[in-house]
Design a protein around this motif. Structure first.
Motif, PDB file in Angstrom:
ATOM      1  N   GLN A  78      61.721  30.298 119.317  1.00  0.00           N
ATOM      2  CA  GLN A  78      60.772  29.290 118.832  1.00  0.00           C
ATOM      3  C   GLN A  78      61.434  27.923 118.844  1.00  0.00           C
ATOM      4  OE1 GLN A  78      58.284  30.814 115.767  1.00  0.00           O
ATOM      5  NE2 GLN A  78      57.994  28.863 114.755  1.00  0.00           N
ATOM      6  N   ASP A  79      60.611  26.887 118.967  1.00  0.00           N
ATOM      7  CA  ASP A  79      61.146  25.524 118.918  1.00  0.00           C
ATOM      8  C   ASP A  79      61.821  25.261 117.579  1.00  0.00           C
ATOM      9  OD1 ASP A  79      60.275  24.669 121.463  1.00  0.00           O
ATOM     10  OD2 ASP A  79      58.255  24.293 120.692  1.00  0.00           O
ATOM     11  N   GLY A  80      62.888  24.470 117.604  1.00  0.00           N
ATOM     12  CA  GLY A  80      63.609  24.109 116.389  1.00  0.00           C
ATOM     13  C   GLY A  80      64.587  23.002 116.703  1.00  0.00           C
ATOM     14  N   THR A  81      65.470  22.715 115.754  1.00  0.00           N
ATOM     15  CA  THR A  81      66.445  21.643 115.966  1.00  0.00           C
ATOM     16  C   THR A  81      67.396  21.976 117.106  1.00  0.00           C
ATOM     17  OG1 THR A  81      67.838  22.638 114.244  1.00  0.00           O
ATOM     18  CG2 THR A  81      66.396  20.829 113.584  1.00  0.00           C
ATOM     19  N   ARG A  82      67.672  23.255 117.313  1.00  0.00           N
ATOM     20  CA  ARG A  82      68.606  23.662 118.359  1.00  0.00           C
ATOM     21  C   ARG A  82      67.905  24.038 119.652  1.00  0.00           C
ATOM     22  NH1 ARG A  82      72.160  28.414 116.081  1.00  0.00           N
ATOM     23  NH2 ARG A  82      73.055  28.196 118.161  1.00  0.00           N
ATOM     24  N   THR A 248      55.467  30.736 107.947  1.00  0.00           N
ATOM     25  CA  THR A 248      55.493  29.278 107.851  1.00  0.00           C
ATOM     26  C   THR A 248      56.791  28.807 107.197  1.00  0.00           C
ATOM     27  OG1 THR A 248      53.080  29.180 107.686  1.00  0.00           O
ATOM     28  CG2 THR A 248      54.311  27.262 106.909  1.00  0.00           C
ATOM     29  N   GLY A 249      57.210  29.513 106.152  1.00  0.00           N
ATOM     30  CA  GLY A 249      58.479  29.170 105.502  1.00  0.00           C
ATOM     31  C   GLY A 249      59.654  29.330 106.453  1.00  0.00           C
ATOM     32  N   ALA A 250      59.638  30.419 107.241  1.00  0.00           N
ATOM     33  CA  ALA A 250      60.713  30.647 108.212  1.00  0.00           C
ATOM     34  C   ALA A 250      60.696  29.578 109.306  1.00  0.00           C
ATOM     35  CB  ALA A 250      60.576  32.042 108.820  1.00  0.00           C
ATOM     36  N   ASP A 251      59.480  29.142 109.699  1.00  0.00           N
ATOM     37  CA  ASP A 251      59.377  28.056 110.685  1.00  0.00           C
ATOM     38  C   ASP A 251      60.027  26.779 110.163  1.00  0.00           C
ATOM     39  OD1 ASP A 251      57.977  29.764 112.301  1.00  0.00           O
ATOM     40  OD2 ASP A 251      56.011  28.884 111.897  1.00  0.00           O
ATOM     41  N   LEU A 252      59.771  26.461 108.897  1.00  0.00           N
ATOM     42  CA  LEU A 252      60.359  25.266 108.298  1.00  0.00           C
ATOM     43  C   LEU A 252      61.881  25.376 108.241  1.00  0.00           C
ATOM     44  CD1 LEU A 252      57.816  24.636 105.382  1.00  0.00           C
ATOM     45  CD2 LEU A 252      58.016  23.372 107.533  1.00  0.00           C
ATOM     46  N   LEU A 253      62.361  26.565 107.899  1.00  0.00           N
ATOM     47  CA  LEU A 253      63.805  26.775 107.878  1.00  0.00           C
ATOM     48  C   LEU A 253      64.401  26.669 109.276  1.00  0.00           C
ATOM     49  CD1 LEU A 253      64.109  29.726 105.324  1.00  0.00           C
ATOM     50  CD2 LEU A 253      64.793  27.344 104.989  1.00  0.00           C
ATOM     51  N   GLY A 254      63.578  26.964 110.301  1.00  0.00           N
ATOM     52  CA  GLY A 254      64.040  26.816 111.675  1.00  0.00           C
ATOM     53  C   GLY A 254      64.448  25.385 111.992  1.00  0.00           C
ATOM     54  N   TRP A 258      68.056  27.525 110.945  1.00  0.00           N
ATOM     55  CA  TRP A 258      68.060  28.971 110.722  1.00  0.00           C
ATOM     56  C   TRP A 258      67.123  29.641 111.716  1.00  0.00           C
ATOM     57  CZ3 TRP A 258      71.746  30.522 107.498  1.00  0.00           C
ATOM     58  CH2 TRP A 258      72.222  29.611 106.554  1.00  0.00           C
ATOM     59  N   ARG A 259      67.634  30.550 112.526  1.00  0.00           N
ATOM     60  CA  ARG A 259      66.836  31.194 113.575  1.00  0.00           C
ATOM     61  C   ARG A 259      66.336  32.551 113.065  1.00  0.00           C
ATOM     62  NH1 ARG A 259      70.475  30.597 118.887  1.00  0.00           N
ATOM     63  NH2 ARG A 259      68.495  30.353 119.990  1.00  0.00           N
ATOM     64  N   SER A 260      65.465  32.484 112.094  1.00  0.00           N
ATOM     65  CA  SER A 260      64.992  33.687 111.417  1.00  0.00           C
ATOM     66  C   SER A 260      64.080  34.520 112.321  1.00  0.00           C
ATOM     67  CB  SER A 260      64.222  33.305 110.150  1.00  0.00           C
ATOM     68  OG  SER A 260      63.549  34.423 109.612  1.00  0.00           O
ATOM     69  N   PRO A 261      64.229  35.857 112.305  1.00  0.00           N
ATOM     70  CA  PRO A 261      63.301  36.723 113.038  1.00  0.00           C
ATOM     71  C   PRO A 261      61.948  36.850 112.355  1.00  0.00           C
ATOM     72  CG  PRO A 261      64.911  38.050 111.858  1.00  0.00           C
ATOM     73  CD  PRO A 261      65.326  36.620 111.687  1.00  0.00           C
ATOM     74  N   LEU A 262      61.762  36.159 111.220  1.00  0.00           N
ATOM     75  CA  LEU A 262      60.472  36.187 110.525  1.00  0.00           C
ATOM     76  C   LEU A 262      59.606  34.981 110.876  1.00  0.00           C
ATOM     77  CD1 LEU A 262      61.519  37.392 106.964  1.00  0.00           C
ATOM     78  CD2 LEU A 262      59.984  38.578 108.539  1.00  0.00           C
ATOM     79  N   ARG A 263      60.021  34.192 111.868  1.00  0.00           N
ATOM     80  CA  ARG A 263      59.215  33.041 112.245  1.00  0.00           C
ATOM     81  C   ARG A 263      57.884  33.468 112.849  1.00  0.00           C
ATOM     82  NH1 ARG A 263      63.580  29.695 115.603  1.00  0.00           N
ATOM     83  NH2 ARG A 263      64.373  31.822 115.907  1.00  0.00           N
ATOM     84  N   THR A 264      56.955  32.540 112.895  1.00  0.00           N
ATOM     85  CA  THR A 264      55.581  32.841 113.296  1.00  0.00           C
ATOM     86  C   THR A 264      55.508  33.520 114.651  1.00  0.00           C
ATOM     87  OG1 THR A 264      54.790  30.955 112.017  1.00  0.00           O
ATOM     88  CG2 THR A 264      53.310  31.822 113.686  1.00  0.00           C
TER      89      THR A 264
END
Length: 431
Positions: A78-82, A248-254, A258-264
């Motif tokens: 997913q898109d993120g800072t990295r 949504t919370g995991a997306d924000l943390l992304g 944080w590259r959480s497997p719980l992202r949307t």
């Protein structure tokens, strides 16, 4: 000796491809963006440290000019800072296949089962666009699309699967009927090496996975049994609104790294199911793929597996606890500034020095409490928490030793906070 270049070589799939190609006699060169991560996985491998999303076509021509095989095992969820999905899955692929045009190299693209232009997530859509770029290129290309990949290393979705299966006493049911197929990571890597050797020809697309399909509920129960845990006393259906909130919370943390497997994207992919049709691979004479039972038998669960499964659940809670503890400490210091000063002034510390000490403590608490939430700063923040806590105890014992016997334990309570920071720092590993 033939040369193979593996993009994303220290990742879960990329590392397995490196080992499989080396076993087939290739001289392997790895490409990744972090030298620290690269050296942890393969300290003796020849590494090219690049951000593939930023590397120019002219650089790829130089880097890949003598390669016989190029394997693209890089990717992002997913898109993120990295990460920028379009840059990684499309833009980078365009420049790589253009650089390989006219060469003898075989380009193996590791995609994903279920990709399409109208898929429900940007991950699958950008992967599909990248595959289309490969198929339209003048390279000797092969596209392999695996289903859910399992292996002895736990990362991303496979780590989450272990963690969800290891919850004590009560299990949560999510997308219970979603269809899932699996593949052992070593089978995927063997397929890559087999195809790269030219045994199956080029210019084909194949799904890779077992023939049997499981529901996600069945898979979770099987993983729990594999871990050695008894059946849950009860199972609770997790409502979709709560999953959307978690996503949504995991997306924000992304966006904090944080590259959480719980992202949307991951939750939507799971809801849609992860399946493929391995018939084309079989018809071309591809290597056999193990069933789920055979995969789990090949990676027997140990005490390390069970410990990791439980720790994976506890780590985000521990980070959140540290952040709340330090942020609240700073906020309480602001609200009770005069009381905090009086602890020092009552012990013959001048008002000015006491004010400076309290303000310094407040700033340190707030900075560290916020910094631990940012992935690239989290370990340094833990080290800062340990140092600040140690200084607090040292100077506090010198100036106000009587607080050790205070019934509320202002000094004693710092000790478990230090231990928690040590615990988090030790567990903060990407790979």
């Amino acid at each position: 000796m033939k040369k193979a270049v593996v993009l994303g070589a220290y990742g879960f799939i990329g590392a397995a491809c490196v080992r499989a190609l080396q076993a087939d006699g290739y001289a392997v060169c790895g490409v990744g963006r972090s030298l620290e991560s690269a050296k942890k996985i393969f300290p003796d491998l020849v590494w090219i440290i690049r951000d593939i999303s930023q590397t120019l076509e002219s650089d790829w021509k130089e880097l890949l000019g003598d390669a016989d095989v190029v394997v693209n095992a890089s990717g992002a969820l997913q898109d993120g800072t990295r990460d920028n999905l379009n840059a990684i899955h499309v833009g980078a692929v365009e420049r790589i296949v253009s650089a390989l045009s006219g060469t003898h190299a075989t380009f193996v693209q590791i995609s994903a089962a279920g990709v399409s232009d109208d898929a429900p997530t940007a991950f699958f859509r950008t992967k599909a666009h990248g595959d289309a770029v490969v198929m339209a290129s003048a390279t000797n290309w092969i596209i392999l699309r695996p289903v859910l990949v399992l292996g002895s290393e736990a990362y991303g979705g496979s780590a989450l699967l272990r963690a969800s299966a290891a919850t004590p006493c009560i299990g949560g049911r999510v997308f219970a009927d979603a269809p899932i197929q699996t593949i052992h990571v070593d089978d995927l890597a063997a397929a890559v090496a087999h195809a790269a050797g030219g045994k199956l020809g080029t210019h084909f697309v194949a799904d890779l996975g077992e023939t049997e399909t499981h529901t996600f509920a069945e898979l979770t129960h099987r993983i729990r049994s594999w871990l050695g845990y008894p059946k849950w006393s009860a199972e609770i259906e997790i409502p979709e609104w709560l999953l959307r909130l978690v996503g949504t919370g995991a997306d924000l943390l992304g966006w904090l790294g944080w590259r959480s497997p719980l992202r949307t994207n991951a939750l939507r992919s799971l809801k849609s199911g992860i399946t493929g049709d391995p018939s084309h691979w079989q018809e071309r004479g591809g290597l056999a793929v193990r069933s789920l039972e055979e995969t789990l038998a090949a990676i027997p669960a140990t005490a390390q597996e069970r410990t990791f499964s439980r720790m994976y659940l506890l780590l985000p809670l521990a980070i959140g606890c540290l952040s709340v503890f330090w942020l609240l400490s700073g906020l309480i210091g602001i609200l009770s500034f005069e009381n905090a000063k009086s602890v020092l002034t009552e012990r013959n510390v001048s008002s000015g020095i006491a004010a400076v000490a309290v303000i310094g403590g407040i700033v340190a608490d707030l900075v560290l409490g916020a910094a631990v939430l940012v992935r690239r700063w989290s370990r340094k923040a833990c080290a800062g928490m340990i140092l600040v806590s140690g200084a607090y105890l040292l100077f506090g014992s010198w100036l106000a030793a009587d607080l050790w016997s205070d019934p509320l334990g202002p000094f004693v309570k710092v000790l478990p906070a230090i231990l928690l920071a040590v615990f988090v720092a030790f567990l903060l590993e990407d790979r």
